[in-house]
Design a protein around this motif. Structure first.
Motif: not given
Length: 369
Positions: A217-230, A239-248
Motif C-alpha cells: 500500500x506504500x506508493x512509489x511516488x506522490x506528486x502534485x501540480x498547480x497552476x495560477x493564471x491571471x 490543482x492536481x494531485x496523484x500517487x503511483x504504484x500503491x495497491x489497495x
C-alpha cells in the motif's frame, strides 16, 4: 542558494495504551466455577519507539526568484517499533512489544516558477514530487516474517504494508489437463470453471503455505501540480494531485463476488464461467469456495490522478479602492484511475466500501480594500 542540514532523535509513546506493561485478568464463570481470563499479557520491558532522522536540503532562487526550487533528501530509522505479536504458546492474547526497526529514505522535490508576468498576464506554476523507500530491517526475536490480520505480512528486507495471499492464474477451461493442477482443501480434482492458483512450494496442493507478497500500500511516488493564471480581472486556479504504484485491497469487491443470498452480488458475476461463456477471469458460481485465502484479484493498482481544485474568479471595482471578487470553486472534479472501488485514496490500504470524497461546488464573493 541555501544549504540545510539537520539531525535528531525523537521518542513516540502514542502506540502504548494505559497499563499495557501490566498483565491484567478478568474473572468469569465457566462450567459452574470461577475462571480467570487474561485480558492483557503485559510486558515489563515495554518502552517508547525512537526515531533518528537526518536531512540535507538545498533551497535555490533564480532570476529574482521567478524560479525557486527545493530539494530534500532524508534518512529516518525507527527503532524499538511498537507492534502487537500473536499469542505465545499457552497464551490467548496478543502482546505489545518493541519489535524491530524500520528505515525510510527518500527525496522530495518542489519547483515554483512564474512563467509569464506582464501588465495583463501572469502565469505561475508549482510542482512537487516525493519518493520514499520503506524497509523493515529487523523484527522481534530475530523473526524473519510475520503476518498481520491475515492479509498483510511484515518481512525483513521489504516494505511495510505488503499484502499477502494467493496468486490467481486464471480459470480452468474445458479440455485442460486437470491432473496436472494442484488441489485445495475444498476440491480434490479441479473441474472446468474452477480457479487456478500459483503452487509456490510445488506440493501440488494449494493452502496458506502458497501465499506470496502481492504488492504494498506504500506508493512509489506522490506528486502534485498547480497552476495560477491571471488575465486582467479574471483569475483561474487548477490543482492536481496523484500517487503511483500503491495497491489497495478491495475487500468490498471480494465480498460482493462471493455468491450468497445474504446481500447483493457484484455484476461481475454475470460474466462467470459457463460452458457457453468460457471466462478466464471470473470462475463459475459454486456454493463452496476453492480457498478462503485472499488472492491477487482483489489487490488492485490504486494509482490515480485527481483534479483536486478548480477555481475561477472575476474582480469588479465597486467603489474607489474597493474591489469585489466573485468566484466559483469545484473540488474533486474527477479522478483518473484503474481502481474499481469508489475511491483509490484509502487510508490503511483496505477498502470495505469507504465513502468516496464528495464533489463540492462553492460559490462566493470577497471584498478587498
Amino acid at each position: 542558494m541555501k544549504l540545510r542540514l539537520s539531525g535528531g532523535t525523537v521518542g513516540n509513546q502514542e502506540g502504548i495504551g494505559e497499563y499495557e506493561f501490566l498483565q491484567t485478568i478478568t474473572a468469569a464463570r465457566y462450567g459452574g466455577g470461577t475462571v480467570y481470563i487474561v485480558n492483557n499479557s503485559g510486558n515489563e520491558d515495554l518502552r517508547w519507539e525512537s526515531t533518528a532522522q537526518y536531512n540535507a536540503g538545498i533551497d535555490a532562487g533564480l532570476w529574482n526568484n521567478r524560479l525557486t526550487a527545493t530539494v530534500d533528501v532524508y534518512y529516518k530509522k525507527t527503532s524499538d517499533l511498537l507492534l502487537r505479536i500473536p499469542p505465545k504458546l499457552g497464551e490467548s492474547n496478543s502482546q505489545l512489544v518493541n519489535a524491530g526497526n524500520v528505515t525510510n529514505r527518500g527525496i522530495e522535490l518542489s519547483l515554483n516558477a512564474t512563467l509569464l508576468d506582464s501588465r495583463k498576464w501572469r502565469w505561475a506554476v508549482a510542482a512537487n514530487a516525493a519518493r520514499n523507500l520503506n524497509r523493515i530491517t529487523a523484527l522481534y526475536e530475530d523473526v524473519a516474517e510475520m503476518t498481520v490480520s491475515g492479509v498483510e505480512i511484515l518481512k525483513v528486507g521489504e516494505a511495510t504494508g505488503q499484502f499477502y495471499g494467493l496468486r490467481f492464474e486464471g480459470v480452468v477451461q474445458q479440455g485442460e489437463d486437470v491432473s496436472t493442477l494442484p488441489t485445495s482443501p475444498s476440491y480434490n480434482t479441479l473441474q472446468p470453471g474452477d480457479p487456478k492458483y500459483y503452487d509456490k512450494n510445488g506440493d501440488n496442493h494449494i493452502d496458506s503455505r502458497d501465499r506470496v507478497t502481492l504488492g504494498s500500500r506504500q506508493p512509489e511516488y506522490i506528486f502534485g501540480l498547480s497552476n495560477t493564471l491571471n488575465y486582467g480581472r479574471f483569475d483561474l486556479y487548477v490543482s492536481l494531485q496523484g500517487a503511483q504504484g500503491n495497491k489497495v485491497y478491495n475487500q468490498l469487491r471480494r465480498f460482493l463476488e462471493i455468491p450468497t443470498d445474504s446481500y447483493n452480488m457484484a455484476t461481475a458475476l454475470l460474466d462467470a464461467w459457463t460452458p457457453d461463456n468460457p471466462s478466464r477471469t471470473v470462475p463459475k458460481i459454486t456454493q463452496s469456495r476453492f480457498s478462503s485465502e485472499l488472492d491477487s484479484r482483489y489487490i488492485e493498482d490504486a494509482s490515480y490522478l485527481r483534479l483536486k481544485t478548480l477555481t475561477a474568479g472575476y474582480r469588479l471595482t465597486v467603489a474607489p479602492k474597493i474591489d469585489l471578487r466573485l468566484f466559483a470553486t469545484v473540488q474533486n472534479l474527477f479522478t483518473l484511475t484503474r481502481y474499481r472501488g469508489y475511491d483509490p485514496e484509502i487510508a490503511g490500504g483496505t477498502d470495505l466500501g469507504t465513502y468516496p470524497m464528495a464533489r463540492t461546488v462553492l460559490l462566493g464573493a470577497s471584498f478587498s480594500f
